[in-house]
Design an enzyme around this catalytic site. Sequence first.
Site, PDB file in Angstrom:
ATOM      1  N   GLN A 186       0.316  -1.729  -0.223  1.00  0.00           N
ATOM      2  CA  GLN A 186      -0.167  -0.158  -0.211  1.00  0.00           C
ATOM      3  C   GLN A 186       0.948   0.845  -0.140  1.00  0.00           C
ATOM      4  O   GLN A 186       0.984   2.504  -0.676  1.00  0.00           O
ATOM      5  CB  GLN A 186      -0.502  -0.031   1.072  1.00  0.00           C
ATOM      6  N   GLU A 187       2.205   0.981   0.751  1.00  0.00           N
ATOM      7  CA  GLU A 187       2.714   2.096   1.037  1.00  0.00           C
ATOM      8  C   GLU A 187       3.680   2.681  -0.813  1.00  0.00           C
ATOM      9  O   GLU A 187       4.212   3.896  -0.940  1.00  0.00           O
ATOM     10  CB  GLU A 187       3.831   2.217   1.810  1.00  0.00           C
ATOM     11  N   SER A 188       4.280   1.744  -1.064  1.00  0.00           N
ATOM     12  CA  SER A 188       5.388   1.847  -2.320  1.00  0.00           C
ATOM     13  C   SER A 188       4.938   1.010  -3.233  1.00  0.00           C
ATOM     14  O   SER A 188       6.150   1.282  -3.831  1.00  0.00           O
ATOM     15  CB  SER A 188       6.664   1.430  -1.478  1.00  0.00           C
TER      16      SER A 188
END
Length: 455
Positions: free
Chosen positions: A311-313
């Site tokens: 989700q972050e990267s």
Amino acid sequence: MRPAIFSNLRLALGLGLSLSLSACSSEEAASPDLEAISDRGELLVITRNAPTTYYYGRDGEVGFEYELVSAFAEHLGVSPRFVIRDSVDDVINALEAGEGDLAAAGLTRTAGREGRFAFGPGYLAVQQQLVCRRGGANPGSIEDLADVQIMVTASSSYVERLEELRTEVPDLTWEARPDLTTEQILELVWKREVDCAVADSNIVAINRRYFPELQVIMPLTEEESLAWMLPPDSRGLRRELERWFAGLDDNGLLSTLQGRYYGHVDIFDYVDVARYRRRIHSRLPRFRPLFEEAAETHGLDWTLLAAQAYQESHWDPSARSPTGVRGMMMLTLRTAGDLGVDNRLDPAQSIHGGARYLADLRNRLPDSVEEPDRTWIALAAYNIGMGHVFDARGLARDLGRDPDNWVEFREVLPLLAQPRYHRNLRFGYARGSEPVEYVRRIRNYREILIRELDD
């Protein structure tokens, strides 16, 4: 088309008292079915192994039906014992053969079934949907169904509906399979081994994450109610069910279970899910040992950490946002410094730093916050900051909501963007809808990951 999944979860309305079995009226206590359950000390529950009903998770038995039935058994003062059958057909036959006190298996209350069984109150609204595969059959109307190959599980409510539709479309045909579950048939559609299937909207919503090419073509019914099915002579048990369900709207159990099992499945992005499933096999293997090591060090589940990193990267160690956060876990420069991370682009440092940060946030929450809500709220703090989370917890209490319950807490977070709420809070304005979306996506990614790893 957006599936109608659960637009009316709380079908059991009204005010009721949660009474124990021993507190029933003398007439009810004398009911043979309740007496048998009490004497046995067990509630025999026929169900099937499926993600919408009952299954073994990493920590034991779980499932929407499992938790709801377990709560009812506790109310009766007995233990639940689950009798697992392979299909809807097997569940119904087992109930008819007297192998259980009730069937809790995602069963729709239909006219045909009401002639053979008793039902408890409805607890979940679903809709039958025609599901095909992208690039495959795409009937434009009910009349066009005669031109496609349809498969359904035998003895299901889908068969009853197709029989009704055949009065409008005489050439309509289908194959009813007693040996296959709805989930298995949806997989056959995904594999292009059959054109289309009929399935309830909650089952479709869960399985589209695993088979993203599945496409909802059209609804085949209005909303229908799922309910527990009982032998026709279960008068005492049915009355007790009605009493117990009447109190669920007040204690919030149904809404809590909805959030736990379905609160994250409304999101469906075909392109994103298909890309994610590919990257599980192409990108993740390089980083999996790092996730496993960091998760073990900090008391986390590695699949959760991997889902959060995606989700972050999108598992890109060099990822960068316009606000300056960088790396696999998208750490700010200040947070990285506090965690001892001197190179945010080093995937090992970033993953270990992010894991430590999430674990620290989880530990800072009060002891009153239990799992899994504790993890969801910690993830929200990772996204928005613990200061805003504590602000929202106070706001939740002011509004009469439970700050320890993620389902209720997530309803409060978006209020942080409204001046009439945030002007009196210590940390002020925040885009409170973002952590809600953030947590939903991570939960979604994690469940897809676990499914891919198990296959």
